[in-house]
Design a protein around this motif. Sequence first.
Motif, PDB file in Angstrom:
ATOM      1  N   GLU A  56       0.820  -1.218   0.000  1.00 57.96           N
ATOM      2  CA  GLU A  56       0.000   0.000   0.000  1.00 57.96           C
ATOM      3  C   GLU A  56       0.851   1.265   0.000  1.00 57.96           C
ATOM      4  O   GLU A  56       1.935   1.292   0.595  1.00 57.96           O
ATOM      5  N   ALA A  57       0.310   2.314  -0.606  1.00 57.51           N
ATOM      6  CA  ALA A  57       1.045   3.584  -0.696  1.00 57.51           C
ATOM      7  C   ALA A  57       1.038   4.351   0.619  1.00 57.51           C
ATOM      8  O   ALA A  57       1.989   5.063   0.930  1.00 57.51           O
ATOM      9  N   GLY A  58      -0.045   4.186   1.393  1.00 57.59           N
ATOM     10  CA  GLY A  58      -0.277   5.020   2.577  1.00 57.59           C
ATOM     11  C   GLY A  58       0.947   5.285   3.456  1.00 57.59           C
ATOM     12  O   GLY A  58       1.361   6.440   3.605  1.00 57.59           O
ATOM     13  N   PRO A  59       1.550   4.227   4.031  1.00 59.89           N
ATOM     14  CA  PRO A  59       2.662   4.467   4.964  1.00 59.89           C
ATOM     15  C   PRO A  59       3.847   5.180   4.292  1.00 59.89           C
ATOM     16  O   PRO A  59       4.459   6.053   4.899  1.00 59.89           O
ATOM     17  N   ILE A  60       4.148   4.817   3.041  1.00 60.78           N
ATOM     18  CA  ILE A  60       5.295   5.448   2.354  1.00 60.78           C
ATOM     19  C   ILE A  60       4.960   6.908   2.060  1.00 60.78           C
ATOM     20  O   ILE A  60       5.787   7.804   2.246  1.00 60.78           O
ATOM     21  N   ALA A  61       3.734   7.155   1.594  1.00 63.67           N
ATOM     22  CA  ALA A  61       3.323   8.525   1.268  1.00 63.67           C
ATOM     23  C   ALA A  61       3.394   9.407   2.513  1.00 63.67           C
ATOM     24  O   ALA A  61       3.857  10.547   2.449  1.00 63.67           O
ATOM     25  N   ARG A  62       2.987   8.861   3.652  1.00 65.75           N
ATOM     26  CA  ARG A  62       3.023   9.652   4.904  1.00 65.75           C
ATOM     27  C   ARG A  62       4.462   9.981   5.288  1.00 65.75           C
ATOM     28  O   ARG A  62       4.773  11.095   5.702  1.00 65.75           O
ATOM     29  N   ARG A  63       5.345   8.987   5.109  1.00 62.82           N
ATOM     30  CA  ARG A  63       6.758   9.211   5.459  1.00 62.82           C
ATOM     31  C   ARG A  63       7.347  10.318   4.575  1.00 62.82           C
ATOM     32  O   ARG A  63       8.019  11.237   5.061  1.00 62.82           O
ATOM     33  N   ILE A  64       7.051  10.254   3.271  1.00 62.05           N
ATOM     34  CA  ILE A  64       7.595  11.258   2.349  1.00 62.05           C
ATOM     35  C   ILE A  64       6.999  12.634   2.661  1.00 62.05           C
ATOM     36  O   ILE A  64       7.705  13.644   2.657  1.00 62.05           O
ATOM     37  N   LYS A  65       5.714  12.647   2.988  1.00 63.40           N
ATOM     38  CA  LYS A  65       5.049  13.918   3.293  1.00 63.40           C
ATOM     39  C   LYS A  65       5.701  14.583   4.511  1.00 63.40           C
ATOM     40  O   LYS A  65       5.963  15.786   4.507  1.00 63.40           O
ATOM     41  N   ASN A  66       5.991  13.783   5.535  1.00 63.62           N
ATOM     42  CA  ASN A  66       6.637  14.339   6.736  1.00 63.62           C
ATOM     43  C   ASN A  66       8.005  14.911   6.393  1.00 63.62           C
ATOM     44  O   ASN A  66       8.372  15.984   6.860  1.00 63.62           O
ATOM     45  N   SER A  67       8.758  14.193   5.549  1.00 58.08           N
ATOM     46  CA  SER A  67      10.093  14.711   5.243  1.00 58.08           C
ATOM     47  C   SER A  67       9.996  15.960   4.361  1.00 58.08           C
ATOM     48  O   SER A  67      10.810  16.879   4.491  1.00 58.08           O
ATOM     49  N   LEU A  68       8.964  16.037   3.506  1.00 60.99           N
ATOM     50  CA  LEU A  68       8.786  17.256   2.688  1.00 60.99           C
ATOM     51  C   LEU A  68       8.427  18.444   3.575  1.00 60.99           C
ATOM     52  O   LEU A  68       8.934  19.551   3.383  1.00 60.99           O
ATOM     53  N   ALA A  69       7.564  18.200   4.565  1.00 59.24           N
ATOM     54  CA  ALA A  69       7.160  19.283   5.478  1.00 59.24           C
ATOM     55  C   ALA A  69       8.399  19.835   6.176  1.00 59.24           C
ATOM     56  O   ALA A  69       8.563  21.046   6.336  1.00 59.24           O
ATOM     57  N   LYS A  70       9.305  18.931   6.564  1.00 62.39           N
ATOM     58  CA  LYS A  70      10.518  19.354   7.264  1.00 62.39           C
ATOM     59  C   LYS A  70      11.423  20.172   6.319  1.00 62.39           C
ATOM     60  O   LYS A  70      11.938  21.233   6.698  1.00 62.39           O
ATOM     61  N   GLU A  71      11.570  19.691   5.086  1.00 56.82           N
ATOM     62  CA  GLU A  71      12.426  20.417   4.125  1.00 56.82           C
ATOM     63  C   GLU A  71      11.873  21.807   3.831  1.00 56.82           C
ATOM     64  O   GLU A  71      12.615  22.785   3.768  1.00 56.82           O
ATOM     65  N   ILE A  72      10.546  21.891   3.670  1.00 54.78           N
ATOM     66  CA  ILE A  72       9.920  23.183   3.372  1.00 54.78           C
ATOM     67  C   ILE A  72      10.174  24.157   4.521  1.00 54.78           C
ATOM     68  O   ILE A  72      10.479  25.328   4.304  1.00 54.78           O
ATOM     69  N   SER A  73      10.089  23.634   5.729  1.00 52.41           N
ATOM     70  CA  SER A  73      10.323  24.495   6.891  1.00 52.41           C
ATOM     71  C   SER A  73      11.816  24.820   7.037  1.00 52.41           C
ATOM     72  O   SER A  73      12.190  25.976   7.218  1.00 52.41           O
TER      73      SER A  73
END
Length: 281
Positions: free
Chosen positions: A5-22
């Motif tokens: 499933e995509a869910g867990p991987i997508a969440r992990r990538i989303k968290n790391s993107l949020a950190k990079e944006i900040s």
Amino acid sequence: MRLLEAGPIARRIKNSLAKEISDFKIRPVLATIQVGDNPGCDSYIKAQKKESSALGIECQLHKLSQVITEKDLSGLIQRLNQDKHVNGIVVMFPLPVHIDHKKISSILSPQKDIEGVSLSNLGSLIVGDALILPTTTAAVMQLLEVTGIDLYGKEVVIVGHSRIVGKPLALMLLEKFATVAVCHIATSEKGNLAKHVERAQVLISAVGRAGLIKGKWIKEGAVVIDVGINRANGKIVGDVEFEEAAKRASWITPVPGGVGPLTVMMLLRNLVEAAKIQRKK
Ligand code: NAD
């Protein structure tokens, strides 16, 4: 069988993107161009908007008439290429038949082509150093990584040879030294599809035909990735007969919930990368 499933991987990538944006203090801007109406495109744009707003990414939608000329569409792309405020551009395909999609793909700035579909980005895949990877193929590669499969010398069969999925995927898998066969409409018409699918240790289907891949064709222990999105009996399904295939596969993606949500996340990852590179210039 394990569900891929995509869910867990997508969440992990989303968290790391949020950190990079900040961390990089950027507010990336995504410009999407849609020509005419297409329900398939609408749901992809909706998903882009939903995930972007959660990350503080600004989305601009340029919705154009079905009868727009190639010259006017090219003009808009040139303006967005030049616009310092815009970090990434997505042109929704397919375009109307009076517009030459190759020409449109060739004028898209490679630095802003966050779907990896410009001639320059696709071409660089051949030499194994693409600036930006096509989003769906990047999503499939992420899913394969999750299975832990060593692709070296594995029999991989891709069904579908489109410019944006099947062909770039074949090149990326060759980089991993997989033995790759690419099947398409002619393989089916000559009655050879089952023969190829049956020997796949990894099967990736990207056709857009519900039930094309029979469950009984799946090799015992195969990894099955279904990129296809089809509407059948009021439901969204893939290309593979899921129930029967799941009895034989070691890993299999559900549809929906497999490749799709990860594709959007790959797009946003490419956008953040593009924004970081452009800021350095
Ligand atoms: P496309 O129409 O450009 O290409 C379809 C491919 O399937 C071609 O290679 C064609 O020869 C082949 N084909 C058609 N009929 C066949 C048959 N009977 N047997 C074997 N091969 C056959 O499609 P595309 O843009 O690559 O999209 C393919 C599917 O993947 C669609 O369902 C699309 O919605 C889906 N898709 C999903 C995502 C995602 O993120 N999940 C992204 C892109 C595309």
